[in-house]
Design a protein around this motif. Structure first.
Motif, mmCIF file in Angstrom:
data_model
loop_
_atom_site.group_PDB
_atom_site.id
_atom_site.type_symbol
_atom_site.label_atom_id
_atom_site.label_comp_id
_atom_site.label_asym_id
_atom_site.label_seq_id
_atom_site.Cartn_x
_atom_site.Cartn_y
_atom_site.Cartn_z
ATOM 1 N N TYR A 1 41.487 40.093 44.991
ATOM 2 C CA TYR A 1 40.185 40.489 45.376
ATOM 3 C C TYR A 1 40.263 41.953 45.823
ATOM 4 O O TYR A 1 41.422 42.516 45.905
ATOM 5 C CB TYR A 1 39.728 39.665 46.903
ATOM 6 N N ARG B 1 40.023 35.271 48.515
ATOM 7 C CA ARG B 1 39.855 35.017 47.325
ATOM 8 C C ARG B 1 38.498 33.910 47.173
ATOM 9 O O ARG B 1 37.553 34.131 46.552
ATOM 10 C CB ARG B 1 40.781 34.504 46.283
ATOM 11 N N ALA C 1 35.271 35.788 48.561
ATOM 12 C CA ALA C 1 34.788 36.662 47.763
ATOM 13 C C ALA C 1 34.035 36.348 46.845
ATOM 14 O O ALA C 1 33.121 36.854 46.279
ATOM 15 C CB ALA C 1 36.075 37.516 47.064
ATOM 16 N N HIS C 2 34.130 34.978 46.366
ATOM 17 C CA HIS C 2 33.504 34.234 45.243
ATOM 18 C C HIS C 2 32.708 33.480 45.934
ATOM 19 O O HIS C 2 31.837 32.557 44.971
ATOM 20 C CB HIS C 2 34.490 33.529 44.171
ATOM 21 N N LYS D 1 35.148 46.250 47.491
ATOM 22 C CA LYS D 1 33.960 46.086 46.762
ATOM 23 C C LYS D 1 33.511 44.790 46.607
ATOM 24 O O LYS D 1 32.328 44.421 46.262
ATOM 25 C CB LYS D 1 34.545 46.377 45.109
ATOM 26 N N ASP D 2 34.309 43.711 47.167
ATOM 27 C CA ASP D 2 34.134 42.182 47.041
ATOM 28 C C ASP D 2 33.450 41.760 48.368
ATOM 29 O O ASP D 2 33.345 40.755 48.473
ATOM 30 C CB ASP D 2 35.316 41.345 46.582
#
Length: 335
Positions: free
Chosen positions: A125, A94, A97-98, A129-130
């Motif tokens: 997540y 996560r 991903a950010h 896509k991420d």
């Protein structure tokens, strides 16, 4: 003639202004494109961090540190390995991903990265896509090991015990959807048995508890278990590949032990946050491929039962991830 020029002038002025606006827009676009190119050309201008979602000492950690060392030499910037273990690696995944998609934060993964979202509804997540796929690093066979106090010394004997006493045979893993969990789940379905799942924050602690006898068995990577098997702290029942492991040639495969067709191999890989510029991803891919091609590194990993396997392109690795995600969704939906 003068009258005609006076009537034509506003039209000419409008045309000139239109041309100027188009040229200005093209100049701005060129500047933006040039800025992106310059940013990519300047990369890396500071240290790179690779987040590892497992504890130190596991296969993902071992392989990532070797790659990081080679990358630092090639890119002339420090490459920091940051271990952030959690059940199924969700927290680290996560975070990355950010992260800013600038090539300075990367994620080292294994199969769990793709499988966990299929089994955990709120994983936080999307593995496709991420993230931007960079490359696969290697693949590793797994081995079914038991604590030496467990009297069963074959796959069939363990299956018979599990059938006679459903839920009595316990297996350790680093969480639902992890590599060990998936291997055990596939095994249980093929054998028609029910085992008791015991989850840990990391594979290293799970292995320690199987060695200590707190849990009966687990599917672990050959690279981390073979020393325990050689030291008689664990007993190996079978490996998960179609052929036997060079490190444990006396140990049969699961397929030849009565479950034909069974196969489960783990992979390690590197990804970047979605939106990372393609030139940076391409440079990362090329730099890692260069590191993985070094004979000394390949020999070092081979000695631990790890086969170096670099993706031909980031796009090829992306296709591999999509196929794996589809496979794991099918397994999860069948539960």
């Amino acid at each position: 003639m003068r009258e005609k020029r006076r009537h034509r002038a506003p039209q000419q002025e409008t045309l000139v202004n239109s041309i100027r606006r188009v040229l200005a827009a093209l100049a701005i676009g060129a500047t933006c494109a040039g800025g992106t190119a310059l940013a990519s050309d300047a990369w890396p201008a500071k240290p790179i961090r690779i987040v590892v979602p497992t504890a130190a000492g596991g296969t993902v950690d071992i392989v990532t540190r070797l790659v990081a060392k080679g990358l630092a030499e090639d890119l002339r910037q420090p490459v920091i390995v940051d271990n952030k273990p959690s059940a199924s690696g969700l927290i680290a995944s996560r975070e990355v991903a950010h992260a800013q998609p600038d090539g300075y934060t990367l994620l080292a993964v294994a199969n769990t990265f793709v499988s966990a979202p299929a089994f955990v509804p709120q994983a936080g997540y999307d593995p496709i896509k991420d993230f931007e796929p960079v490359t696969q690093l290697c693949q590793i066979p797994m081995v079914l090991v038991v604590n030496p106090t467990v009297p069963e010394r074959s796959v069939q004997a363990l299956i018979e015990r599990a059938k006679a006493h459903p839920g009595e045979v316990s297996f350790a893993s680093s969480g639902t959807g992890s590599t060990g969990y998936i291997a055990a789940e596939l095994f249980s379905r093929r054998a028609g048995i029910k085992m008791l799942s015991v989850s840990y924050k990391g594979n290293s602690q799970a292995l320690v508890d199987v060695v200590g006898g707190q849990v009966m068995t687990m599917f672990d990577q050959v690279s981390t278990s073979w020393k325990y098997v050689r030291g008689k702290q664990l007993h190996a029942l079978a490996v998960t590949t179609p052929t036997r492991s060079p490190l444990l040639p006396e140990v049969p495969t699961v397929a030849e032990s009565g479950l034909p067709g069974y196969e489960d191999v783990t992979f390690n890989a590197i990804l970047a946050p979605a939106g990372t510029p393609a030139p940076i991803v391409s440079r990362l891919h090329a730099a890692i491929a260069k590191v993985l091609a070094r004979p000394a590194l390949r020999e070092q990993l081979s000695a631990q039962g790890i086969e170096v396997k670099s993706s031909e392109t980031p796009q090829a690795f992306g296709e591999y991830l999509r196929s794996a995600a589809s496979k794991y969704r099918g397994i999860a939906q069948a539960q």
